[in-house]
Motif scaffolding. Sequence first.
Motif, PDB file in Angstrom:
ATOM      1  N   ILE A   1     -30.895   3.888 -80.322  1.00 57.38           N
ATOM      2  CA  ILE A   1     -29.299   4.589 -79.590  1.00 57.38           C
ATOM      3  C   ILE A   1     -29.537   3.851 -78.262  1.00 57.38           C
ATOM      4  N   PHE A   2     -28.399   3.303 -77.622  1.00 58.14           N
ATOM      5  CA  PHE A   2     -28.412   2.940 -76.421  1.00 58.14           C
ATOM      6  C   PHE A   2     -27.296   3.808 -75.910  1.00 58.14           C
ATOM      7  N   GLY A   3     -27.389   3.853 -74.564  1.00 54.32           N
ATOM      8  CA  GLY A   3     -26.077   4.585 -73.699  1.00 54.32           C
ATOM      9  C   GLY A   3     -25.528   3.845 -72.756  1.00 54.32           C
ATOM     10  N   LYS A   4     -24.289   4.129 -72.536  1.00 56.02           N
ATOM     11  CA  LYS A   4     -23.513   3.522 -71.465  1.00 56.02           C
ATOM     12  C   LYS A   4     -23.502   4.588 -70.361  1.00 56.02           C
ATOM     13  N   ARG A   5     -24.030   4.386 -69.130  1.00 56.75           N
ATOM     14  CA  ARG A   5     -24.125   5.361 -68.210  1.00 56.75           C
ATOM     15  C   ARG A   5     -23.903   4.879 -66.500  1.00 56.75           C
TER      16      ARG A   5
ATOM     17  N   LEU B   1     -25.515   2.168 -56.292  1.00 57.55           N
ATOM     18  CA  LEU B   1     -24.481   2.838 -57.245  1.00 57.55           C
ATOM     19  C   LEU B   1     -24.595   1.824 -58.351  1.00 57.55           C
ATOM     20  N   SER B   2     -24.813   2.449 -59.513  1.00 59.45           N
ATOM     21  CA  SER B   2     -24.613   1.472 -60.690  1.00 59.45           C
ATOM     22  C   SER B   2     -23.686   2.101 -61.614  1.00 59.45           C
ATOM     23  N   ASP B   3     -22.739   1.121 -62.156  1.00 58.92           N
ATOM     24  CA  ASP B   3     -21.764   1.596 -63.235  1.00 58.92           C
ATOM     25  C   ASP B   3     -21.861   0.827 -64.400  1.00 58.92           C
ATOM     26  N   LYS B   4     -21.654   1.709 -65.284  1.00 61.10           N
ATOM     27  CA  LYS B   4     -21.669   1.289 -66.970  1.00 61.10           C
ATOM     28  C   LYS B   4     -22.881   0.256 -67.158  1.00 61.10           C
ATOM     29  N   GLU B   5     -23.972   0.740 -66.615  1.00 59.86           N
ATOM     30  CA  GLU B   5     -25.302   0.016 -67.227  1.00 59.86           C
ATOM     31  C   GLU B   5     -25.521   0.602 -68.500  1.00 59.86           C
ATOM     32  N   GLU B   6     -26.236  -0.331 -69.303  1.00 59.56           N
ATOM     33  CA  GLU B   6     -26.680  -0.021 -70.658  1.00 59.56           C
ATOM     34  C   GLU B   6     -28.044   0.150 -71.061  1.00 59.56           C
ATOM     35  N   GLY B   7     -28.667   1.393 -71.339  1.00 62.60           N
ATOM     36  CA  GLY B   7     -30.098   1.456 -71.375  1.00 62.60           C
ATOM     37  C   GLY B   7     -30.351   2.258 -72.898  1.00 62.60           C
TER      38      GLY B   7
ATOM     39  N   VAL C   1     -27.595  10.665 -63.389  1.00 61.67           N
ATOM     40  CA  VAL C   1     -27.176   9.887 -64.397  1.00 61.67           C
ATOM     41  C   VAL C   1     -26.254  10.555 -65.566  1.00 61.67           C
ATOM     42  N   GLU C   2     -25.352   9.819 -65.679  1.00 59.40           N
ATOM     43  CA  GLU C   2     -23.916  10.365 -66.451  1.00 59.40           C
ATOM     44  C   GLU C   2     -23.732   9.417 -67.581  1.00 59.40           C
ATOM     45  N   TYR C   3     -23.543   9.913 -68.854  1.00 55.12           N
ATOM     46  CA  TYR C   3     -23.573   9.067 -69.862  1.00 55.12           C
ATOM     47  C   TYR C   3     -21.972   9.207 -70.516  1.00 55.12           C
ATOM     48  N   SER C   4     -21.440   8.116 -70.674  1.00 57.51           N
ATOM     49  CA  SER C   4     -20.036   8.287 -71.161  1.00 57.51           C
ATOM     50  C   SER C   4     -19.832   7.607 -72.567  1.00 57.51           C
ATOM     51  N   GLN C   5     -20.805   7.084 -73.111  1.00 50.32           N
ATOM     52  CA  GLN C   5     -20.711   6.571 -74.616  1.00 50.32           C
ATOM     53  C   GLN C   5     -22.211   6.397 -75.076  1.00 50.32           C
TER      54      GLN C   5
ATOM     55  N   ASN D   1     -24.726  12.571 -80.396  1.00 47.55           N
ATOM     56  CA  ASN D   1     -24.223  13.072 -79.492  1.00 47.55           C
ATOM     57  C   ASN D   1     -24.745  14.135 -78.451  1.00 47.55           C
ATOM     58  N   GLU D   2     -26.099  13.903 -78.515  1.00 50.57           N
ATOM     59  CA  GLU D   2     -27.090  14.814 -77.616  1.00 50.57           C
ATOM     60  C   GLU D   2     -26.777  14.497 -76.112  1.00 50.57           C
ATOM     61  N   SER D   3     -26.509  15.292 -75.445  1.00 49.93           N
ATOM     62  CA  SER D   3     -26.192  15.217 -73.768  1.00 49.93           C
ATOM     63  C   SER D   3     -27.594  14.657 -73.323  1.00 49.93           C
ATOM     64  N   GLN D   4     -27.497  13.440 -72.520  1.00 50.55           N
ATOM     65  CA  GLN D   4     -28.575  12.950 -71.934  1.00 50.55           C
ATOM     66  C   GLN D   4     -28.466  12.955 -70.331  1.00 50.55           C
ATOM     67  N   ASN D   5     -27.089  13.684 -70.115  1.00 50.93           N
ATOM     68  CA  ASN D   5     -27.200  13.658 -68.546  1.00 50.93           C
ATOM     69  C   ASN D   5     -28.231  14.357 -67.707  1.00 50.93           C
TER      70      ASN D   5
END
Length: 835
Positions: A669-673, A653-659, A705-709, A726-730
Amino acid sequence: MNFFSRLLFLIPFLAVGFSMNGQTSDIIPRKKITIPRITDAPKIDGILNDAIWQNSPIATDFVERMPNNGKPIPDSLKTDVKIVYDDLGIYFGATMKDPEPDKILKELTERDGIGNDDFFFVLLNGYNDRQQSLQFIVTAAGVQYDAKMTNGNEDSSWNGIWYSAVQINDDGWVAEIFIPYSEVRFPKKNAQLWGLNMEREFRRSRTRYTWSPIDNTKGEYSIYDGEIYGIENVQSPTRLSFQPYISAYVNDYDGATKTIFNGGMDLKYGINDAFTLDMILIPDFGQSKFDNEVLNLSAFETQYEENRGFFTEGTELFTKGNLFYSRRVGGFPSAYPNLSENEEIENYPSSVDLINAFKISGRTDGNLGIGIFNAITERTYANIRNTETNETRKELVEPLANYNIFVLDQRFGDNSSVSFVNTNVIREGNFRDANATGLYLDLTNKKNTLNYIANVEGSWVKEDVTKFGMEGGAGMAKINGKHRVSGEINFRTKEYDINDLGYSSETNFINYSGYYGYRYLQPKGFLNNLNLNFNLIYIRRLETDLYSNFIFNFNSSFTTKKFFNFGGGFEMTPFGTNNIYEPRVEGSYVKVPDYYNPWAWFSTDYRKKLAIDVNVDWYKYNEAGRGELSFEFKPQYRVSDKWKLYLNSNVILSDKEEGFVDLLNEEIIFGKRDRNTFINSLESQYIFNNKMALNLAFRHYYSEVEYSQFLILQNDGELIENTVYNESQNATYNSWNIDLRYSWWFAPGSQLTLLYRNAMDSYIGDSRVNILNNFRNLFDEPQLNSLSLRISYYLDYNRVKNWFGPKDKLKDIDESLRNEKMNRSAFSTESNLRR
């Protein structure tokens, strides 16, 4: 400070730890035994009642290797081994006392497996160089295990053809072994001098005893070999064997059924006493294990294990220096199609067909190892479709290609070597060509207390332009006693690239590392052993110079006298990290906050019917809500000596990782996921006897994987809020595999395998899918259902020639009968145990 200044600066610090050397003793004197030649071979049945055994010399006085190193074996476990030889090979008859023979542990496993078993093994070194030996093990259940051992490293992919039988009696148990000369490399001399050690495992107390004593405080296992004298005027037989195969596949995928028939052959030929040619003609790898596929979001490709037998067996020379990643041969194509407007790829092949491959390897009398590997792969095309006209075309994505490796490995002393390795890939036409060369030094002093290593490699890649890169390193280590220390420096330039025939991930760095370890060398208190180590690693980017990371790491492991294993550790990066790889753009880096990472594990006693392994690993970053928790639970249950069950459940379980996510108008572009991964596997093994087994393996991998930002990377490594992307990467990815395999070793070296497979995977651009919908999506995807049968048969030239040779030649008839007798008895263990 430039690179070479840093190297010179480090050298004094590497030397500091070696002042702890202290006084050391010489290597333990080698045991010796002289064995006689016989004329009548014993029957290999586990009963030492043949006349030749009555007055044979005996190797005795075994000594405990672990846990109480150096303690004489008790009289209740007295172990005696009789050894003789003839024109065909060498024979061992081991008598192992046991005060409670009805409690001898004898779990059945597949070949090359050791379970909850007593066992006996022979370690033979035909060149007596204390560096590379052949290992022949037989368990109390009669199962064979063999391997090549090089400087303490074991390669169990090697499979020899040898003969064994066991008997459990009122006094303990007996192992009888015959090893033909065709399985042992030795020099062409009238008088042979071989290295030998033998070991017995008494599983109930998990103690091991060796014939030639071993000092656990220093050096590798092989430097303590004893010696065999008396073998004279023997010759290696013609070492030529064939393994023809036939295979049939019925594959059903997405409603389409295809039937495939294959036939081919593996060939082994002894060029001389030292060198062997292995060749694969018309390869068939259809029954190789599935890869454990994962959803990879990192900057580097996933490195999978090799499951093809030809590429795992006898490759110890070719893996020198880690320039060879065999999955490159027959892996993904090297090019990608050029698409015109309104074109799309209809089919891009995931692998390249192998035409054939061979390897030549061996070692001269002067301890020079030579290895040559060559493979040729077929032209491969991608199918491309025009979306407007619906026309299709093919484009070449991998031309005819040649893969080649050349190795020289000179050994000297008891445990030292210098090696040269060259790999190259040549593709026809204007496709990419590559070459890599490495030089390696591994030096150990005479007392086996200090070790020095050094390496340098260069890579050349020719595509549109030619690029050259290099890597290198040096290190020193104190390798004896309770206290052990080491220091190393390694670097790799930006242009270093060995990915045509090797595997390289991180580049453009210089790495300084130091190690201190402490261990128990004898049981103490309630512990059988204890290992502690501390590590410091400092990394910088080479071009342009930039701090990358500073890591402190501590590890521990303990084993109690009741064989409960446990341990843990701690890691931290107190100054954070400048990650130069995640941005995927040269010259960029992203700042990663510092973290601390504790972990713990335990493993219960594997002698019990139920054994459990548990691992817990937690990363906590210096950033609100950011972290990762991993929990692994691995129970195994032995229903009987024939049936075992394994379960493996892993939750990450990984929270708020940035990649990294994307490139948009030259912005990174990076995402917080948040990412949740669940891996479950189940394996069941039912072993009918020591030549027949049924194995069920199941694995389900799920990752969402779910992106929040979304964020934008700045030149200083900071991330700022994004207002455009704002493209979905989930995403949600599933992989499902089932293998049901029946194996029958119906003759030495010969095997029948019947395999059923079911495989599918799914990828959807969504997350937080409930369980029912997730499996509905998975089972709606196309499935592979495959049923295959493969039969291979081992043919040895020396046996085949007797089938057709002159009937009036007494010697040929005698040898033929002798071989047939050994053939029948080699697999009679199950009936012997019932007597």
